[in-house]
Design an enzyme around this catalytic site. Structure first.
Site, PDB file in Angstrom:
ATOM      1  N   GLY A  52      -3.729  -4.208  18.704  1.00  0.00           N
ATOM      2  CA  GLY A  52      -2.600  -4.650  18.279  1.00  0.00           C
ATOM      3  C   GLY A  52      -1.682  -5.412  18.875  1.00  0.00           C
ATOM      4  O   GLY A  52      -0.441  -5.320  18.919  1.00  0.00           O
TER       5      GLY A  52
ATOM      6  N   GLY B  10       1.288  -7.704  17.215  1.00  0.00           N
ATOM      7  CA  GLY B  10       2.518  -7.161  16.276  1.00  0.00           C
ATOM      8  C   GLY B  10       3.850  -7.047  17.137  1.00  0.00           C
ATOM      9  O   GLY B  10       4.013  -7.521  18.136  1.00  0.00           O
ATOM     10  N   GLN B  11       4.651  -6.479  16.456  1.00  0.00           N
ATOM     11  CA  GLN B  11       6.197  -6.482  16.969  1.00  0.00           C
ATOM     12  C   GLN B  11       6.207  -6.037  18.074  1.00  0.00           C
ATOM     13  O   GLN B  11       6.872  -6.635  18.924  1.00  0.00           O
ATOM     14  CB  GLN B  11       6.980  -5.868  15.886  1.00  0.00           C
ATOM     15  CG  GLN B  11       8.522  -6.070  15.906  1.00  0.00           C
ATOM     16  CD  GLN B  11       9.387  -4.880  15.296  1.00  0.00           C
ATOM     17  OE1 GLN B  11       9.056  -4.000  14.847  1.00  0.00           O
ATOM     18  NE2 GLN B  11      10.569  -5.252  15.387  1.00  0.00           N
TER      19      GLN B  11
ATOM     20  N   ASP C 147      -6.373  -8.328  18.898  1.00  0.00           N
ATOM     21  CA  ASP C 147      -6.021  -7.971  17.713  1.00  0.00           C
ATOM     22  C   ASP C 147      -7.236  -8.333  16.652  1.00  0.00           C
ATOM     23  O   ASP C 147      -8.081  -8.942  17.160  1.00  0.00           O
ATOM     24  CB  ASP C 147      -4.592  -8.769  17.430  1.00  0.00           C
ATOM     25  CG  ASP C 147      -3.558  -8.202  16.320  1.00  0.00           C
ATOM     26  OD1 ASP C 147      -4.163  -7.716  15.237  1.00  0.00           O
ATOM     27  OD2 ASP C 147      -2.662  -7.853  16.709  1.00  0.00           O
ATOM     28  N   ILE C 148      -6.920  -8.160  15.496  1.00  0.00           N
ATOM     29  CA  ILE C 148      -7.896  -8.252  14.305  1.00  0.00           C
ATOM     30  C   ILE C 148      -8.146  -9.793  14.118  1.00  0.00           C
ATOM     31  O   ILE C 148      -9.386 -10.188  13.630  1.00  0.00           O
ATOM     32  CB  ILE C 148      -7.561  -7.357  13.019  1.00  0.00           C
ATOM     33  CG1 ILE C 148      -8.401  -7.713  12.051  1.00  0.00           C
ATOM     34  CG2 ILE C 148      -5.935  -8.199  12.404  1.00  0.00           C
ATOM     35  CD1 ILE C 148      -9.522  -6.559  12.206  1.00  0.00           C
ATOM     36  N   ARG C 149      -7.200 -10.639  14.283  1.00  0.00           N
ATOM     37  CA  ARG C 149      -7.554 -12.124  14.273  1.00  0.00           C
ATOM     38  C   ARG C 149      -6.850 -12.901  15.443  1.00  0.00           C
ATOM     39  O   ARG C 149      -5.698 -12.476  15.984  1.00  0.00           O
ATOM     40  CB  ARG C 149      -6.929 -12.406  12.979  1.00  0.00           C
ATOM     41  CG  ARG C 149      -5.659 -12.429  12.501  1.00  0.00           C
ATOM     42  CD  ARG C 149      -5.368 -12.943  11.191  1.00  0.00           C
ATOM     43  NE  ARG C 149      -5.782 -11.998  10.147  1.00  0.00           N
ATOM     44  CZ  ARG C 149      -5.309 -10.894   9.839  1.00  0.00           C
ATOM     45  NH1 ARG C 149      -3.957 -10.472  10.069  1.00  0.00           N
ATOM     46  NH2 ARG C 149      -5.765  -9.936   8.792  1.00  0.00           N
TER      47      ARG C 149
ATOM     48  N   TYR D 135       2.877   7.039   6.285  1.00  0.00           N
ATOM     49  CA  TYR D 135       2.841   6.557   7.804  1.00  0.00           C
ATOM     50  C   TYR D 135       3.106   8.052   8.570  1.00  0.00           C
ATOM     51  O   TYR D 135       2.784   8.327   9.313  1.00  0.00           O
ATOM     52  CB  TYR D 135       4.108   5.466   7.874  1.00  0.00           C
ATOM     53  CG  TYR D 135       4.263   5.240   9.189  1.00  0.00           C
ATOM     54  CD1 TYR D 135       3.031   4.538   9.985  1.00  0.00           C
ATOM     55  CD2 TYR D 135       5.414   5.217  10.083  1.00  0.00           C
ATOM     56  CE1 TYR D 135       3.376   3.983  11.484  1.00  0.00           C
ATOM     57  CE2 TYR D 135       5.843   4.797  11.168  1.00  0.00           C
ATOM     58  CZ  TYR D 135       4.648   4.230  12.022  1.00  0.00           C
ATOM     59  OH  TYR D 135       5.052   3.672  13.059  1.00  0.00           O
TER      60      TYR D 135
ATOM     61  N   LYS E 201       0.977   9.873  11.566  1.00  0.00           N
ATOM     62  CA  LYS E 201       1.738  10.024  12.632  1.00  0.00           C
ATOM     63  C   LYS E 201       1.746  11.601  13.389  1.00  0.00           C
ATOM     64  O   LYS E 201       1.317  11.835  14.432  1.00  0.00           O
ATOM     65  CB  LYS E 201       3.095   9.454  12.943  1.00  0.00           C
ATOM     66  CG  LYS E 201       3.004   7.863  12.987  1.00  0.00           C
ATOM     67  CD  LYS E 201       2.203   7.233  14.410  1.00  0.00           C
ATOM     68  CE  LYS E 201       2.194   5.791  14.258  1.00  0.00           C
ATOM     69  NZ  LYS E 201       1.233   5.283  15.481  1.00  0.00           N
TER      70      LYS E 201
END
Length: 315
Positions: free
Chosen positions: A9, A12-13, A35-37, A143, A147
């Site tokens: 990941g 991401g941010q 990452d996924i792409r 979410y 978590k």
């Protein structure tokens, strides 16, 4: 010896800035971003990058073996606002990616895991001010439920299998380098972009919604420091409370006005208001400060100045 790190990941941010900081610390070749792409971004272009699906155990295991990975930072997740729109996928991604990484550690294929939790683990019944490390946790969002369950699994894998897993409960994170990623605290990033571009912003939360926030520089430092800490200093294996500042949309707007006097804010709360109302207003992070010497650097004033300077340069 430097660790050999895999970040899942990484686009991401948090992943974006974490990758760059870890590469500076440990050497570009020792930090594999994934990452996924494959996007045309600094993270992808500035060092080793692999396409990986966080839900595919075999793909992750293959990368661990090929790159001789010692530490995994699992940053892939569906965040709060996005998760509400796709509960089944959010549960699948947020939980099964964690199981894959914990199971690699259980099999001694990696030495150390970082997994982020969030203030979303708290719910409407949690004490709102100065939320303690140990308290009522009845999350009311997709979410938050994922978590909270993840925290229990981290603790379980540590207690039963001796897995070295470390976690912090991120508050709302504010960053200039990547646009917001579908969270409830995203207004505190978006407001800066709109202040510079349009001199006005319509906020999706009410003016007095106070939430715990943190500048990304501090969040990255906390993430790296908890992973660097000697194992005996890590006393909590679910997740550590982490805090820096708390503020309302009205307070951040007033701080921005000191730099952009013509800036105007209006309020039009949407479904995210209910999520925000279920979360704490401030956090007690004394355990993190005592156990592994956590301290933050940025407050509302210094963060606002830094954000506007960086975003002004990006224009």
């Amino acid at each position: 010896m430097n660790p050999k790190i895999l970040i899942i990941g990484a686009c991401g941010q948090i992943g974006t800035e974490l990758t760059q900081k870890l590469r500076k610390l440990y050497g570009t070749e020792n930090v594999i971003a994934s990452d996924i792409r494959k996007l045309n971004t600094d993270v992808v272009n500035s060092g080793p990058f692999e396409v990986v699906n966080a839900l595919d155990f075999n793909q992750i295991e293959h990368l661990v073996e090929v790159h001789k990975i010692t530490d995994i930072y699992l940053m892939a997740a569906l965040l709060s606002a996005t998760a509400e729109k796709n509960p089944a996928f959010a549960w699948d991604l947020n939980m099964n990616s964690l199981f894959h990484v914990l199971n690699l550690a259980k099999a001694n294929k990696i030495k150390k895991v970082f997994w982020p939790s969030s203030i979303a683990v708290f719910g409407p019944t949690t004490p709102k001010e100065n939320t303690p490390q140990y308290t009522i946790m009845e999350p009311s969002t997709v979410y938050g439920i994922s978590k909270q369950a993840g925290e229990r699994w981290c603790e379980y894998y540590h207690n039963i299998y001796g897995v070295d897993v470390r976690s912090i409960r991120y508050p709302g994170l504010i960053s200039w380098s990547t646009p917001p990623g579908g969270g409830t605290t995203d207004y505190a990033v978006d407001i800066f972009y709109k202040a510079i571009a349009d001199k006005k912003y319509e906020c999706f939360l009410s003016s007095e919604t106070k939430m715990p926030m943190m500048y990304m520089d501090d969040a990255i430092d906390a993430t790296i420091n908890i992973m660097k800490a000697p194992a005996e200093k890590i006393k909590i294996h679910s997740s550590y409370n982490l805090a820096a500042m708390s503020f309302t949309p009205n307070e951040i707007a007033n701080e921005i006005k000191k730099h952009i006097p013509e800036f105007e804010i209006t309020y039009n709360p949407d479904f995210r208001q209910k999520i925000a109302d279920s979360w704490p207003a401030s956090i007690d992070d004394s355990s993190a400060r005592e156990d592994w010497d956590w301290k933050h650097t940025f407050n509302l004033e210094s963060m606002t100045k830094d954000m506007l300077e960086h975003l002004g340069d990006k224009k």
